[in-house]
Design a protein around this motif. Structure first.
Motif, PDB file in Angstrom:
ATOM      1  N   ASP A  37       0.802  -1.221   0.000  1.00 32.26           N
ATOM      2  CA  ASP A  37       0.000   0.000   0.000  1.00 32.26           C
ATOM      3  C   ASP A  37       0.838   1.276   0.000  1.00 32.26           C
ATOM      4  OD1 ASP A  37      -2.132  -1.705   0.144  1.00 32.26           O
ATOM      5  OD2 ASP A  37      -2.292  -1.584   2.332  1.00 32.26           O
ATOM      6  N   THR A  38       2.168   1.159  -0.060  1.00 40.93           N
ATOM      7  CA  THR A  38       3.025   2.346  -0.094  1.00 40.93           C
ATOM      8  C   THR A  38       3.843   2.344  -1.379  1.00 40.93           C
ATOM      9  OG1 THR A  38       4.860   1.247   1.052  1.00 40.93           O
ATOM     10  CG2 THR A  38       3.207   2.349   2.424  1.00 40.93           C
ATOM     11  N   THR A  58      -2.486  -5.710  12.476  1.00 38.83           N
ATOM     12  CA  THR A  58      -1.816  -5.233  11.266  1.00 38.83           C
ATOM     13  C   THR A  58      -0.956  -4.015  11.593  1.00 38.83           C
ATOM     14  OG1 THR A  58      -3.595  -3.715  10.635  1.00 38.83           O
ATOM     15  CG2 THR A  58      -3.819  -6.009   9.959  1.00 38.83           C
ATOM     16  N   SER A  85      -1.234  -1.093  10.327  1.00 42.12           N
ATOM     17  CA  SER A  85      -2.071   0.099  10.479  1.00 42.12           C
ATOM     18  C   SER A  85      -2.713   0.159  11.865  1.00 42.12           C
ATOM     19  CB  SER A  85      -3.158   0.130   9.405  1.00 42.12           C
ATOM     20  OG  SER A  85      -4.000  -1.005   9.502  1.00 42.12           O
ATOM     21  N   ASP A  86      -2.825  -0.985  12.552  1.00 40.77           N
ATOM     22  CA  ASP A  86      -3.378  -1.014  13.905  1.00 40.77           C
ATOM     23  C   ASP A  86      -2.419  -0.418  14.927  1.00 40.77           C
ATOM     24  OD1 ASP A  86      -5.729  -2.240  13.111  1.00 40.77           O
ATOM     25  OD2 ASP A  86      -4.977  -4.268  13.472  1.00 40.77           O
ATOM     26  N   ASN A 136       1.242   4.859  13.059  1.00 48.22           N
ATOM     27  CA  ASN A 136       0.549   5.969  12.415  1.00 48.22           C
ATOM     28  C   ASN A 136       1.206   6.389  11.104  1.00 48.22           C
ATOM     29  OD1 ASN A 136       2.836   7.402  13.236  1.00 48.22           O
ATOM     30  ND2 ASN A 136       1.821   8.271  15.043  1.00 48.22           N
ATOM     31  N   ALA A 189       0.038   2.669   6.632  1.00 48.13           N
ATOM     32  CA  ALA A 189      -1.388   2.380   6.450  1.00 48.13           C
ATOM     33  C   ALA A 189      -1.519   1.125   5.605  1.00 48.13           C
ATOM     34  CB  ALA A 189      -2.088   3.556   5.783  1.00 48.13           C
ATOM     35  N   SER A 190      -1.338  -0.029   6.261  1.00 49.27           N
ATOM     36  CA  SER A 190      -1.319  -1.284   5.517  1.00 49.27           C
ATOM     37  C   SER A 190      -1.962  -2.391   6.349  1.00 49.27           C
ATOM     38  CB  SER A 190       0.123  -1.668   5.172  1.00 49.27           C
ATOM     39  OG  SER A 190       0.188  -2.966   4.638  1.00 49.27           O
ATOM     40  N   SER A 191      -2.568  -3.346   5.641  1.00 46.05           N
ATOM     41  CA  SER A 191      -3.120  -4.526   6.296  1.00 46.05           C
ATOM     42  C   SER A 191      -2.058  -5.606   6.491  1.00 46.05           C
ATOM     43  CB  SER A 191      -4.283  -5.081   5.467  1.00 46.05           C
ATOM     44  OG  SER A 191      -3.848  -5.379   4.150  1.00 46.05           O
TER      45      SER A 191
END
Length: 521
Positions: A105-106, A495, A497-498, A501, A504-506
């Motif tokens: 996602d990046t 994940t 993202s959890d 900050n 932002a990825s699963s």
């Protein structure tokens, strides 16, 4: 104080050079060892000068007082510029980074991390004003607004243009009155002295191109670094004997607050209705620089002890209410321990931090009663083609956060590096760095459902993230660092993202390569 201790260290080195151990060495070995040790001292002196420029006693920065009988005439004409130059010191720092990551996602990207301008102004003897203005990932901001009469009514049009993820902020802005070295009154916007990193976070001070998880990426710090607050307090330092010293910071501030950030989402969908969504995400943020929305203030402080040059250990704390007046009173209780040890070319630095946010279940229940409904939307029978929704949530509120980082560093002064620069730089330095860090997040509210002011469901989880970084820097001069690093980040529970900050990825694992450049002036 720092200069006297440095001179003492130089004399000690010269004394050691005359000992029997050194007498047994040949002249070339003696010279090489002394040059290396003097190079380290030169770097430490340069860093002390920069720290004195930013945080030093006002008496040293202020112009000397005039004789009692002398009449001071205000500067006129060309003298004004000279007077300003004499009383005001301009400086700053900045950094740029390139990053390549294994996360889908990046993307590979260049990032203008930040540019910070500083001003240190001598107002009067023993009085000064200090300012830091930060431009983070910032390039432009443009606002256009117009008002006109159209069809018998008034039309107001506004357009805002800017770069994504941009921020302009005042990092520090305070007035200082130096009553003595042991008591310097400060009032204004100041860095919270919780941990050493938050008060020494300038990018060019560090040899890795990313800040620590504890302070920034998965913050245990109640508000991510650089955390500042508006308040008043005292700082001071004192010598303890010939080589030892202590320093302290103690402030009363507005304090961190549970505040919303508004997120707007515009979405086209097929075959479903197009959608406009407004999300109010409540999270702990730095306190207001205006009217406080809670009755209680926070207190924070740090006490540092240095038994000798190059050694420091410190403890710090923070205590203050973080819930606004419309929610029940809950306080953040946080403390930290940090240490720095320098032995010649080897350095070891680390920090531990713990933050307790109190009874978050009670906060969540009161939040539900206040907001009433988690979300509200217009029904499809009334609007078959367009959906509008308002949603509220508590963002990553956890009962406790704790973590640490430890960073050994080795500095080298190879002769070939000096020769490669043809003598342009007197003492270029190569630094090898390893950093290991872990963060635990206990009882984080991952899902809160409520309707009509009643909680219908709440899911809480424990999270953990580990990161290993290895890399180094090349410093042609002490205030400039070219940085290189490899990072391995692992989300043990959930994940990335959890628990972070900035990813932002699963995915639960990230491999990243970073190349950075940081400078100060």
């Amino acid at each position: 104080m720092a200069v006297r201790r440095t001179i003492a260290a130089v004399l000690t080195l010269l004394g050691i050079a005359g000992s029997p151990v050194f007498a047994a060495e040949d002249a070339a070995a003696k010279m090489e060892r002394l040059e290396r040790q003097m190079g380290e001292l030169q770097r430490e002196i340069e860093e002390m000068k920069q720290e004195q420029k930013r945080y030093g006693a006002a008496a040293e920065a202020a112009p000397a007082p005039a004789a009692p009988a002398a009449k001071i005439e205000p500067p006129t004409g060309g003298d004004v510029l000279g007077e300003v130059a004499r009383r005001v010191t301009i400086g700053g720092y900045g950094s740029v980074r390139f990053e390549s990551s294994s996360v889908d996602d990046t993307h590979e990207t260049f990032t203008f991390r930040r540019f910070v301008l500083t001003a240190d102004a001598a107002v009067a003897p023993k009085m000064r004003f200090y300012l830091e203005l930060e431009f983070e990932r910032f390039r432009q901001l443009e606002l256009e607004r117009g008002v006109e009469i159209v069809d018998g009514g008034i039309k107001v049009e506004q357009e805002i243009e800017g770069t994504a993820q941009s921020e302009i902020s005042i990092e520090q802005a305070y007035f200082e009155y130096a009553l003595s070295n042991l008591a310097r009154l400060q009032i204004g916007g100041m860095l919270v002295p919780l941990g050493r990193f938050n008060i020494t976070h300038d990018d060019n001070r560090w040899d890795l191109p990313r800040r620590s998880l504890v302070d920034r990426g998965s913050p245990v710090l109640p508000v991510k670094a650089a955390w500042n607050e508006l308040g008043v307090g005292f700082t001071g330092d004192a010598e303890l004997g010939e080589s030892a010293a202590m320093s302290y910071r103690l402030f009363v501030v507005n304090g961190a607050i549970l505040e919303p950030a508004i997120e707007e989402i515009v979405q086209t969908r097929d075959p479903r209705r197009d959608k406009l969504e407004l999300e109010g995400k409540f999270s702990t943020q730095t306190g207001t620089f205006g009217n406080d929305v809670k009755g209680d203030k926070a207190v924070t402080g740090r006490l540092a002890f240095s038994p000798m040059l190059g050694q420091e250990i410190a403890g710090s704390f923070y205590y203050g209410r973080y819930t606004p007046d419309y929610l029940p009173s809950e306080a953040i209780k946080a403390f930290g321990i940090d240490a720095l040890s320098i032995w010649g070319s080897f350095e070891l630095e680390g920090e531990f931090m713990l933050s307790d946010f109190g009874d978050v279940d009670k906060v969540a229940a009161a939040f539900a009663r206040t907001v009433r409904d988690k979300s509200a939307a217009n029904p499809s029978e009334n609007s078959p083609t367009f959906e509008a929704e308002i949603e509220f949530e508590l963002d990553s509120l956890a009962a406790k956060r704790r973590g640490y980082w430890i960073e050994p560093r080795w500095r080298f002064h190879p002769e070939w590096l000096r020769e490669m620069t043809a003598g342009v730089f007197e003492d270029p330095v190569l630094t090898a760095v390893v950093r290991w860090e872990q963060v635990w997040i206990d009882g984080v509210i991952s899902n809160l459902g409520f309707t009509g002011g009643t909680v219908t469901g709440m899911e809480k989880n424990d999270r953990r993230v580990d990161r290993f970084s290895v890399g180094g820097s090349y410093r042609p001069v002490p205030l400039v660092a070219f940085q290189l690093a490899y990072e391995y980040t692992k989300a043990q529970d959930g994940t990335l993202s959890d628990v972070t900050n900035f990813i932002a990825s699963s995915d639960d694992v990230s491999h990243a390569f970073l190349l950075g450049a940081a400078f100060g002036f």
